[in-house]
Design a protein around this motif. Structure first.
Motif, PDB file in Angstrom:
ATOM      1  N   GLU A 108       0.954  -0.996  -0.111  1.00 28.19           N
ATOM      2  CA  GLU A 108       0.089  -0.139   0.022  1.00 28.19           C
ATOM      3  C   GLU A 108       0.763   1.102   0.089  1.00 28.19           C
ATOM      4  OE1 GLU A 108      -3.473   1.971  -0.041  1.00 28.19           O
ATOM      5  OE2 GLU A 108      -3.103   0.009  -0.494  1.00 28.19           O
ATOM      6  N   ASN A 109       1.791   1.130   0.576  1.00 31.85           N
ATOM      7  CA  ASN A 109       2.776   2.250   0.809  1.00 31.85           C
ATOM      8  C   ASN A 109       3.459   2.580  -0.621  1.00 31.85           C
ATOM      9  OD1 ASN A 109       2.246   2.942   3.466  1.00 31.85           O
ATOM     10  ND2 ASN A 109       4.041   1.532   4.221  1.00 31.85           N
ATOM     11  N   LEU A 110       3.819   1.535  -1.277  1.00 32.38           N
ATOM     12  CA  LEU A 110       4.473   1.579  -2.502  1.00 32.38           C
ATOM     13  C   LEU A 110       3.570   2.216  -3.569  1.00 32.38           C
ATOM     14  CD1 LEU A 110       6.448  -1.640  -3.023  1.00 32.38           C
ATOM     15  CD2 LEU A 110       7.489   0.580  -2.667  1.00 32.38           C
ATOM     16  N   LYS A 111       2.296   1.951  -3.429  1.00 35.64           N
ATOM     17  CA  LYS A 111       1.348   2.236  -4.272  1.00 35.64           C
ATOM     18  C   LYS A 111       0.856   3.799  -4.075  1.00 35.64           C
ATOM     19  CE  LYS A 111      -3.469   1.021  -5.897  1.00 35.64           C
ATOM     20  NZ  LYS A 111      -4.526   0.364  -5.769  1.00 35.64           N
ATOM     21  N   LYS A 112       0.932   4.159  -2.852  1.00 39.14           N
ATOM     22  CA  LYS A 112       0.600   5.575  -2.629  1.00 39.14           C
ATOM     23  C   LYS A 112       1.844   6.522  -3.052  1.00 39.14           C
ATOM     24  CE  LYS A 112      -2.131   4.910   1.545  1.00 39.14           C
ATOM     25  NZ  LYS A 112      -2.122   5.090   3.160  1.00 39.14           N
ATOM     26  N   GLY A 113       2.949   5.888  -3.118  1.00 40.87           N
ATOM     27  CA  GLY A 113       4.113   6.697  -3.605  1.00 40.87           C
ATOM     28  C   GLY A 113       4.473   6.528  -5.274  1.00 40.87           C
ATOM     29  N   GLY A 114       3.668   5.656  -5.741  1.00 43.79           N
ATOM     30  CA  GLY A 114       3.742   5.663  -7.013  1.00 43.79           C
ATOM     31  C   GLY A 114       4.977   4.843  -7.433  1.00 43.79           C
ATOM     32  N   ALA A 115       5.420   4.137  -6.647  1.00 43.94           N
ATOM     33  CA  ALA A 115       6.679   2.937  -6.697  1.00 43.94           C
ATOM     34  C   ALA A 115       6.053   1.634  -7.252  1.00 43.94           C
ATOM     35  CB  ALA A 115       7.497   2.894  -5.618  1.00 43.94           C
ATOM     36  N   MET A 116       6.834   0.856  -7.774  1.00 43.39           N
ATOM     37  CA  MET A 116       6.600  -0.342  -7.912  1.00 43.39           C
ATOM     38  C   MET A 116       7.559  -1.421  -8.037  1.00 43.39           C
ATOM     39  SD  MET A 116       5.508  -0.242 -11.962  1.00 43.39           S
ATOM     40  CE  MET A 116       5.169  -2.049 -12.167  1.00 43.39           C
ATOM     41  N   ILE A 117       7.550  -2.954  -8.091  1.00 43.56           N
ATOM     42  CA  ILE A 117       8.330  -3.908  -8.340  1.00 43.56           C
ATOM     43  C   ILE A 117       8.311  -4.146  -9.848  1.00 43.56           C
ATOM     44  CG2 ILE A 117       9.218  -6.207  -7.826  1.00 43.56           C
ATOM     45  CD1 ILE A 117       7.838  -5.841  -5.102  1.00 43.56           C
ATOM     46  N   PRO A 118       9.468  -4.244 -10.628  1.00 38.23           N
ATOM     47  CA  PRO A 118       9.312  -4.227 -12.118  1.00 38.23           C
ATOM     48  C   PRO A 118       8.879  -5.328 -12.306  1.00 38.23           C
ATOM     49  CG  PRO A 118      11.516  -3.281 -11.523  1.00 38.23           C
ATOM     50  CD  PRO A 118      10.803  -3.523 -10.198  1.00 38.23           C
ATOM     51  N   GLY A 119       7.782  -5.724 -13.165  1.00 38.41           N
ATOM     52  CA  GLY A 119       7.308  -6.745 -13.646  1.00 38.41           C
ATOM     53  C   GLY A 119       5.973  -7.366 -12.911  1.00 38.41           C
ATOM     54  N   ILE A 120       5.696  -6.579 -11.630  1.00 35.49           N
ATOM     55  CA  ILE A 120       4.635  -6.797 -10.848  1.00 35.49           C
ATOM     56  C   ILE A 120       3.672  -5.742 -10.941  1.00 35.49           C
ATOM     57  CG2 ILE A 120       3.934  -7.752  -8.649  1.00 35.49           C
ATOM     58  CD1 ILE A 120       5.797  -9.754 -10.062  1.00 35.49           C
TER      59      ILE A 120
END
Length: 435
Positions: free
Chosen positions: A331-343
């Motif tokens: 959820e924190n990644l999503k709020k910050g606009g970050a992501m795991i490549p390919g996921i």
């Protein structure tokens, strides 16, 4: 003059922190030699000599010998550990505690207060059967109701003092205070262990080959623990950026053993506690079933190994889930606009991290089980008197590694200041050359 001032203050701060840790350990060791009033120490010493091994030896190891002397620190920090685990587990179940857990520093401060209160309650509850056992076995010089009350209060007070002392070490010293006290208790037994080994060797009861195997095993287990504790699985995480490439990448480091040293500790407690509780209500001479269970659950027996591995597996998954929450991180990644490549962000990221953590937890279980059971293998199969328990070695190595990492963290500002000072000096030299 200004350049050297911060460096001296940093060094003096580290020195004062280390001295405080040493002073706190000295206070802890002094308290471990203060016996409860009214206890017959002669009879108690004979009892521990005749009943080596099992639950009492396990508790005596963590108390640094305080239990065999029946000191005010006999309960150790066990009540606090139990209370801490209970509060942490309840914070995922009870909405009120869950809300406090999510509030950050202020919420954690309230949870810490609840943990202290629960630790006091647990200490009082645990002190009752200890006082009753001392009375029933004739270890009391003048049996009376007053002894029952003073013993319960003294044991609970000793536990709370150790908790306070651990918190002072965390604030004013280096390292986790509770871990440092456990470390001090375990290492206080090491001189006796080495003395017993070399006495056996000098009397011819221990062959030179066996002594070499023991020392080599200690070195190899220590190196293996260091290697596994430093092992990580790094997950690449991309963040939005204004750089020409359009994004920047960082890594999420996940330790192989995220559960730490708590699973082996609780696994041994879970094995020995039922036998210890049963011993308060019946004697081995009166119960053949208790005799059989005691023999089967002794270290080195197959049933003991199976139960310990199963308990380590359970507590490893529990502590891993308490240490890191994939849903919150996703959820924190999503709020910050970050992501795991390919996921994909959201639930897919949470599932991916959870799968990685499950695989790491499996490797952690194998690692912890190997370290805990290997010394028992030496004793049962090779008939080598390996006095260094796997759990105690694991705790000692991990605490030393944590101490060194925190010491380096305190030295970072000093090193940074030194690098800046050198940079300024080289810059002045360059200007002088151009002049």
């Amino acid at each position: 003059m200004n350049v050297n001032a911060p460096k001296k203050s940093a060094v003096s701060e580290i020195r004062s922190r280390i001295l405080f840790v040493l002073f706190a350990i000295f206070v802890f060791r002094m308290g471990a030699h203060i016996p409860l009033p009214g206890v017959d120490l002669v009879k108690l010493g004979q009892f521990f000599t005749e009943n080596k091994g099992g639950f009492l030896s396990f508790l005596n190891m963590f108390s640094g010998g305080a239990l065999s002397r029946m000191s005010v620190f006999s309960l150790g920090i066990g009540p606090y550990i139990s209370a801490s685990i209970a509060i942490n587990l309840l914070s995922y179940v009870l909405p009120t505690l869950e809300e406090l857990r999510k509030q950050g520093g202020q919420g954690r401060h309230k949870l810490t207060k609840y943990t202290r209160v629960l630790a006091l309650i647990v200490a009082l509850i645990q002190s009752v059967p200890v006082a009753r056992q001392l009375l029933s076995n004739g270890f009391v010089l003048n049996p009376s109701a007053l002894f029952f009350v003073t013993t319960s209060i003294s044991l609970a007070t000793g536990t709370m003092f150790m908790l306070w002392l651990g918190e002072q070490i965390t604030e004013r010293g280096i390292g986790n205070g509770i871990s440092v006290l456990i470390f001090a208790g375990i290492t206080s037994r090491f001189p006796d262990v080495f003395s017993n080994l070399f006495d056996m060797f000098s009397r011819g009861q221990l062959q030179i080959l066996s002594l070499i195997v023991i020392l080599a095993a200690i070195f190899m287990i220590t190196a293996f623990v260091v290697l596994m504790e430093k092992g990580q699985r790094q997950i690449k995480v991309t963040h939005p950026s204004r750089s020409p490439s359009g994004s920047s990448a960082n890594v999420l480091p996940l330790k192989i053993n995220m559960a730490g040293v708590m699973p082996p500790i609780f696994a041994n407690i879970m094995v020995f506690t039922p036998l210890g509780i049963a011993g308060f209500f019946t004697t081995p001479a009166e119960s053949n079933l208790l005799n059989i269970a005691t023999r089967l659950l002794q270290p080195g027996q197959l049933l003991y190994s199976i139960v310990v591995v199963a308990a380590i597996s359970f507590f490893s998954f529990v502590f891993t889930s308490m240490t890191f929450n994939p849903d919150e991180f996703s959820e924190n990644l999503k709020k910050g606009g970050a992501m795991i490549p390919g996921i994909r962000p959201g639930k897919a990221t949470s599932r991916y991290i959870d799968e990685v953590m499950s695989r790491l937890a499996l490797f952690g279980i194998l690692y912890l089980s190997f370290v805990v059971l290997l010394p028992e293998l030496f004793v049962s199969t090779l008939k080598i008197p390996f006095y260094f328990g796997g759990t105690s070695l694991l705790i000692v190595v991990v605490v030393v590694m944590d101490f060194m990492s925190q010491l380096n963290a305190h030295l970072i500002p000093d090193k940074y200041h030194e690098m800046v000072s050198k940079g300024k000096g080289s810059k002045k030299q360059s200007l002088q050359l151009f002049r």
